[in-house]
Write a protein that holds these residues in place. Structure first.
Motif, short mmCIF file in Angstrom:
data_model
loop_
_atom_site.label_atom_id
_atom_site.label_comp_id
_atom_site.label_asym_id
_atom_site.label_seq_id
_atom_site.Cartn_x
_atom_site.Cartn_y
_atom_site.Cartn_z
N GLY A 102 -4.41 10.63 48.76
CA GLY A 102 -3.73 11.78 48.20
C GLY A 102 -4.02 12.07 46.74
O GLY A 102 -3.80 11.22 45.87
N ALA A 103 -4.48 13.29 46.45
CA ALA A 103 -4.71 13.73 45.07
C ALA A 103 -3.55 14.58 44.56
O ALA A 103 -3.43 14.82 43.36
CB ALA A 103 -6.01 14.53 44.97
N GLY A 104 -2.68 15.04 45.46
CA GLY A 104 -1.58 15.90 45.08
C GLY A 104 -0.51 15.16 44.30
O GLY A 104 -0.30 13.96 44.48
N GLY A 105 0.18 15.89 43.44
CA GLY A 105 1.28 15.30 42.69
C GLY A 105 0.87 14.38 41.56
O GLY A 105 1.70 13.67 41.00
N LYS A 106 -0.41 14.37 41.20
CA LYS A 106 -0.93 13.44 40.20
C LYS A 106 -1.71 14.20 39.13
O LYS A 106 -2.32 15.24 39.42
CB LYS A 106 -1.77 12.36 40.87
CG LYS A 106 -0.99 11.66 41.99
CD LYS A 106 -1.71 10.51 42.62
CE LYS A 106 -0.81 9.91 43.72
NZ LYS A 106 -1.35 8.66 44.25
N VAL A 107 -1.72 13.67 37.92
CA VAL A 107 -2.34 14.39 36.81
C VAL A 107 -3.30 13.55 35.97
O VAL A 107 -4.01 14.08 35.11
CB VAL A 107 -1.27 14.99 35.87
CG1 VAL A 107 -0.43 16.02 36.59
CG2 VAL A 107 -0.38 13.88 35.28
N ASP A 108 -3.36 12.24 36.21
CA ASP A 108 -4.14 11.35 35.36
C ASP A 108 -5.40 10.85 36.07
O ASP A 108 -5.35 9.90 36.85
CB ASP A 108 -3.28 10.14 34.94
CG ASP A 108 -4.02 9.20 33.99
OD1 ASP A 108 -5.17 9.48 33.64
OD2 ASP A 108 -3.42 8.17 33.62
N PRO A 109 -6.56 11.45 35.80
CA PRO A 109 -7.78 11.04 36.50
C PRO A 109 -8.26 9.64 36.14
O PRO A 109 -9.05 9.04 36.88
CB PRO A 109 -8.81 12.09 36.06
CG PRO A 109 -8.30 12.61 34.77
CD PRO A 109 -6.80 12.57 34.87
N SER A 110 -7.78 9.10 35.03
CA SER A 110 -8.21 7.75 34.63
C SER A 110 -7.71 6.68 35.59
O SER A 110 -8.19 5.55 35.58
CB SER A 110 -7.75 7.44 33.21
OG SER A 110 -6.35 7.23 33.15
N GLN A 111 -6.74 7.04 36.44
CA GLN A 111 -6.19 6.06 37.38
C GLN A 111 -6.89 6.07 38.75
O GLN A 111 -6.56 5.28 39.62
CB GLN A 111 -4.69 6.30 37.56
CG GLN A 111 -3.88 6.06 36.30
CD GLN A 111 -2.39 5.97 36.55
OE1 GLN A 111 -1.94 5.30 37.47
NE2 GLN A 111 -1.61 6.65 35.73
#
Length: 240
Positions: free
Chosen positions: A148-157
């Protein structure tokens, strides 16, 4: 002969690896925010043969994150819009477009259709996703799956791990659980993020099909997942 538009890739990877990539055959299922950009990055890297699968049309709500979603393409088939874009990137691309909703028998037919060098799973319907993954494993076909990519904002994780090592991702949790009931605990390479999703950004839609919820997204996050998926495919194929 390696075309001139690939000269920078040729400089980076060398003649042999680029020529090898031009001979590979990749299947991508699901052309949303993750799958669309993933397909484009794989084509720009030089893959010579590709099949893309999606039965959805572009919705105006897709414009914030999907590469083929524009005001001018709303209501058009996602697969057809993306196909035109991919052929514009590489006119010599051997491209097959399949517009179907992935179900059990369709999955089997698709996987057995030809010899795939790599399969990319960007399916966002749980039951179809799990069946598809298991079928690829049973056929010993290399696969990378997006969680899941939804609901997330930090690409470093964002991480690339085996499914057994995922955590704090609801989609990964349900995929693990269902695969476990099918006798599979590990062996699936996935892209996921352990970033905690904000539950207030999720709208439950119990009567909707095939999705049971709508999750907030920001422009770059699905694209980052898609680019990471593409990197897995390209790097793995260069090692073959």
């Amino acid at each position: 002969m390696i075309p001139y538009w690939m000269s920078r890739t040729q400089l980076m990877l060398g003649d042999e690896k680029v020529a090898s990539l031009m001979g590979k055959n990749v299947l991508i299922v699901g052309l949303g925010g993750v799958g669309g950009i993933c397909a484009e990055m794989i084509v720009r890297a030089g893959i010579g043969k590709m099949t893309i699968v999606d039965n959805d049309t572009v919705d105006e709500s897709n414009i914030n994150r999907q590469i083929q979603a524009l005001q001018s393409t709303v209501k058009q088939p996602k697969a057809q819009v993306l196909a035109a874009r991919l052929k514009d990137i590489n006119p010599l691309l051997d491209l097959t477009v399949i517009e179907v909703f992935i179900k059990e028998q369709i999955t089997i037919d698709l996987i057995e259709k030809e010899k795939w060098d790599y399969i990319v799973d960007c399916i966002d319907t749980l039951s179809s996703k799990v069946f598809f993954i298991k079928a690829c494993l049973d056929k010993n076909i290399p696969i990378v799956s997006s969680m899941g990519a939804g609901g997330k904002v930090d690409p470093s994780q964002i991480k690339v791990v085996d499914i057994s090592k995922t955590y704090q991702c609801n989609l990964a949790k349900y995929v693990r659980k269902r695969l476990y009931h099918l006798g599979t605990r590990k062996g699936v390479k996935v892209v996921f993020s352990p970033e905690a999703a904000d539950k207030t950004k999720i709208i439950e839609t119990p009567n909707a099909f095939p999705k049971k919820s709508i999750i907030g997204t920001v422009s770059y996050m699905p694209a980052m997942f898609g680019c990471t998926m593409a990197s897995v495919v390209i790097r793995d194929l260069m090692e073959v």
